[in-house]
Design a protein around this motif. Structure first.
Motif, PDB file in Angstrom:
ATOM      1  N   PHE A 166       4.953   1.063   5.483  1.00  0.00           N
ATOM      2  CA  PHE A 166       3.560   1.319   5.797  1.00  0.00           C
ATOM      3  C   PHE A 166       3.001   1.723   4.478  1.00  0.00           C
ATOM      4  O   PHE A 166       1.894   1.653   4.064  1.00  0.00           O
ATOM      5  N   ASN A 167       3.924   2.445   3.556  1.00  0.00           N
ATOM      6  CA  ASN A 167       3.366   2.416   1.987  1.00  0.00           C
ATOM      7  C   ASN A 167       2.789   0.784   1.817  1.00  0.00           C
ATOM      8  O   ASN A 167       1.780   0.873   1.329  1.00  0.00           O
ATOM      9  N   TYR A 168       3.529  -0.064   2.008  1.00  0.00           N
ATOM     10  CA  TYR A 168       3.306  -1.639   1.461  1.00  0.00           C
ATOM     11  C   TYR A 168       1.234  -1.726   1.829  1.00  0.00           C
ATOM     12  O   TYR A 168       0.771  -2.383   1.187  1.00  0.00           O
ATOM     13  N   ARG A 169       1.418  -1.631   3.222  1.00  0.00           N
ATOM     14  CA  ARG A 169       0.383  -1.629   3.934  1.00  0.00           C
ATOM     15  C   ARG A 169      -1.167  -1.663   3.613  1.00  0.00           C
ATOM     16  O   ARG A 169      -2.280  -1.830   2.799  1.00  0.00           O
ATOM     17  N   ASN A 170      -0.639   0.184   2.808  1.00  0.00           N
ATOM     18  CA  ASN A 170      -2.108   0.967   2.422  1.00  0.00           C
ATOM     19  C   ASN A 170      -2.006   0.091   0.519  1.00  0.00           C
ATOM     20  O   ASN A 170      -2.996   1.050   0.492  1.00  0.00           O
ATOM     21  N   SER A 171      -0.960  -0.156   0.058  1.00  0.00           N
ATOM     22  CA  SER A 171      -1.153  -0.369  -1.551  1.00  0.00           C
ATOM     23  C   SER A 171      -1.762  -2.178  -1.314  1.00  0.00           C
ATOM     24  O   SER A 171      -2.919  -1.926  -2.393  1.00  0.00           O
ATOM     25  N   VAL A 172      -2.292  -2.663  -0.335  1.00  0.00           N
ATOM     26  CA  VAL A 172      -2.980  -3.738  -0.772  1.00  0.00           C
ATOM     27  C   VAL A 172      -4.170  -3.592  -0.518  1.00  0.00           C
ATOM     28  O   VAL A 172      -4.814  -3.199   0.153  1.00  0.00           O
ATOM     29  N   SER A 173      -4.350  -3.996  -1.408  1.00  0.00           N
ATOM     30  CA  SER A 173      -6.181  -3.446  -1.353  1.00  0.00           C
ATOM     31  C   SER A 173      -7.056  -4.778  -2.514  1.00  0.00           C
ATOM     32  O   SER A 173      -7.018  -6.226  -2.343  1.00  0.00           O
ATOM     33  N   HIS A 174      -8.563  -5.146  -1.675  1.00  0.00           N
ATOM     34  CA  HIS A 174      -8.618  -6.149  -2.098  1.00  0.00           C
ATOM     35  C   HIS A 174      -8.803  -6.769  -3.279  1.00  0.00           C
ATOM     36  O   HIS A 174      -9.459  -7.711  -3.807  1.00  0.00           O
ATOM     37  N   PHE A 175      -8.715  -6.043  -4.292  1.00  0.00           N
ATOM     38  CA  PHE A 175      -8.382  -5.607  -6.055  1.00  0.00           C
ATOM     39  C   PHE A 175      -6.903  -6.431  -6.057  1.00  0.00           C
ATOM     40  O   PHE A 175      -6.642  -6.730  -7.605  1.00  0.00           O
ATOM     41  N   ASN A 176      -6.102  -6.192  -5.192  1.00  0.00           N
ATOM     42  CA  ASN A 176      -4.984  -6.165  -6.351  1.00  0.00           C
ATOM     43  C   ASN A 176      -4.991  -8.543  -6.612  1.00  0.00           C
ATOM     44  O   ASN A 176      -5.466  -8.517  -5.815  1.00  0.00           O
ATOM     45  N   LYS A 177      -3.815  -8.529  -7.129  1.00  0.00           N
ATOM     46  CA  LYS A 177      -3.605 -10.027  -7.536  1.00  0.00           C
ATOM     47  C   LYS A 177      -2.788 -10.473  -6.739  1.00  0.00           C
ATOM     48  O   LYS A 177      -2.490  -9.994  -5.507  1.00  0.00           O
ATOM     49  N   GLY A 178      -3.748 -11.672  -6.650  1.00  0.00           N
ATOM     50  CA  GLY A 178      -2.493 -13.072  -5.223  1.00  0.00           C
ATOM     51  C   GLY A 178      -1.391 -12.659  -4.819  1.00  0.00           C
ATOM     52  O   GLY A 178      -1.102 -11.909  -4.218  1.00  0.00           O
ATOM     53  N   TYR A 179      -0.495 -12.563  -5.683  1.00  0.00           N
ATOM     54  CA  TYR A 179       1.481 -12.734  -6.237  1.00  0.00           C
ATOM     55  C   TYR A 179       1.187 -11.104  -6.078  1.00  0.00           C
ATOM     56  O   TYR A 179       2.020 -10.976  -5.053  1.00  0.00           O
ATOM     57  N   PHE A 180       0.788 -10.405  -6.417  1.00  0.00           N
ATOM     58  CA  PHE A 180       0.913  -9.586  -5.332  1.00  0.00           C
ATOM     59  C   PHE A 180       0.608  -8.801  -4.283  1.00  0.00           C
ATOM     60  O   PHE A 180       1.938  -8.204  -3.829  1.00  0.00           O
ATOM     61  N   SER A 181      -0.294  -8.971  -4.055  1.00  0.00           N
ATOM     62  CA  SER A 181      -0.712  -9.022  -2.195  1.00  0.00           C
ATOM     63  C   SER A 181       0.323  -9.385  -1.799  1.00  0.00           C
ATOM     64  O   SER A 181       0.763  -8.779  -0.230  1.00  0.00           O
ATOM     65  N   LYS A 182       0.809 -10.638  -1.981  1.00  0.00           N
ATOM     66  CA  LYS A 182       1.428 -11.377  -1.198  1.00  0.00           C
ATOM     67  C   LYS A 182       2.806 -10.519  -0.907  1.00  0.00           C
ATOM     68  O   LYS A 182       3.728 -11.003   0.342  1.00  0.00           O
ATOM     69  N   ASN A 183       3.834 -10.248  -1.917  1.00  0.00           N
ATOM     70  CA  ASN A 183       4.804  -9.278  -2.093  1.00  0.00           C
ATOM     71  C   ASN A 183       4.662  -8.535  -1.285  1.00  0.00           C
ATOM     72  O   ASN A 183       6.247  -8.800  -0.188  1.00  0.00           O
ATOM     73  N   MET A 184       3.746  -7.663  -0.761  1.00  0.00           N
ATOM     74  CA  MET A 184       3.114  -6.434  -0.772  1.00  0.00           C
ATOM     75  C   MET A 184       3.546  -7.177   0.993  1.00  0.00           C
ATOM     76  O   MET A 184       4.555  -6.153   2.505  1.00  0.00           O
ATOM     77  N   CYS A 185       2.514  -8.144   1.866  1.00  0.00           N
ATOM     78  CA  CYS A 185       2.477  -8.367   3.673  1.00  0.00           C
ATOM     79  C   CYS A 185       4.603  -9.425   3.399  1.00  0.00           C
ATOM     80  O   CYS A 185       5.044  -8.829   4.402  1.00  0.00           O
TER      81      CYS A 185
END
Length: 204
Positions: A166-185
């Motif tokens: 659930f923390n991964y969900r909260n860590s993704v934002s519009h400002f994250n780099k693409g690879y970072f956000s993809k990894n979180m998903c």
């Protein structure tokens, strides 16, 4: 084809620029000698036919369905079939679609809800009605608290892992780099698979 005939073919067809009369004069080590020109031609052929295609972006060469890949990778088709809940199926498929479109902020938020829904269904499936303290609108913390009780009795490590998803969900934002956000998903997708195996398929 023998090497001699191949070299003669290269020269006669103009593929390597070495005049026959200069072969002896240029020798082995001079610029423009037969060996260097032949090697250069062969290297260029290898580069164009084999090396260059491998360096191209694979998405420009092969079209593939990311949603299908993830369904197969995480056995989501089997999960959907076993759970057999229309709302859950719609939610998961919509999340995979926006993931494919690289809308990771939307995907992460949706996947977090899918995970909560999965926990709710797991609790509903295995816990006697009188002992269920959660409902469809419960928070992640409330679901985790319920899972600490019978029949799941999850330990501290399992609870921490759930909080992490659930923390991964909260860590993704519009400002994250693409690879970072993809990894979180991807981490949340993996969490959904693990929770299905451990909790929905829980054996009392």
């Amino acid at each position: 084809m023998p090497a001699e005939e191949l070299i003669i073919y290269f020269i006669s067809s103009g593929k390597i620029k070495v005049a026959e009369k200069d072969i002896i004069k240029n020798g082995i080590f001079e610029q423009g000698h037969l060996v260097a020109e032949t090697g250069q031609y062969l290297f260029e052929q290898e580069y164009r036919k084999n090396m260059l295609p491998q360096m191209q972006n694979k998405t420009n060469i092969v079209e593939f369905n990311i949603s299908r890949i993830h369904k197969e990778l995480y056995d989501f088709e089997q999960m959907i079939s076993i759970i057999n809940n229309k709302q859950f199926t719609i939610e998961l498929n919509e999340c995979l679609e926006v993931y494919e479109q690289e809308k990771y902020f939307v995907a992460a938020a949706g996947l977090g809800s899918v995970l909560e829904h999965l926990l709710y269904l797991s609790i509903e499936k295995h816990t006697p009605t009188d002992f269920i303290k959660t409902h469809e609108n419960s928070t992640a913390s409330e679901y985790i608290a319920q899972l600490k009780k019978e029949p799941f009795n999850i330990n501290k490590r399992d609870a921490t892992a759930l909080k992490g998803y659930f923390n991964y969900r909260n860590s993704v934002s519009h400002f994250n780099k693409g690879y970072f956000s993809k990894n979180m998903c991807d981490q949340i997708l993996n969490g959904i698979k693990i929770c299905f195996d451990r909790y929905y398929l829980h054996k009392c």
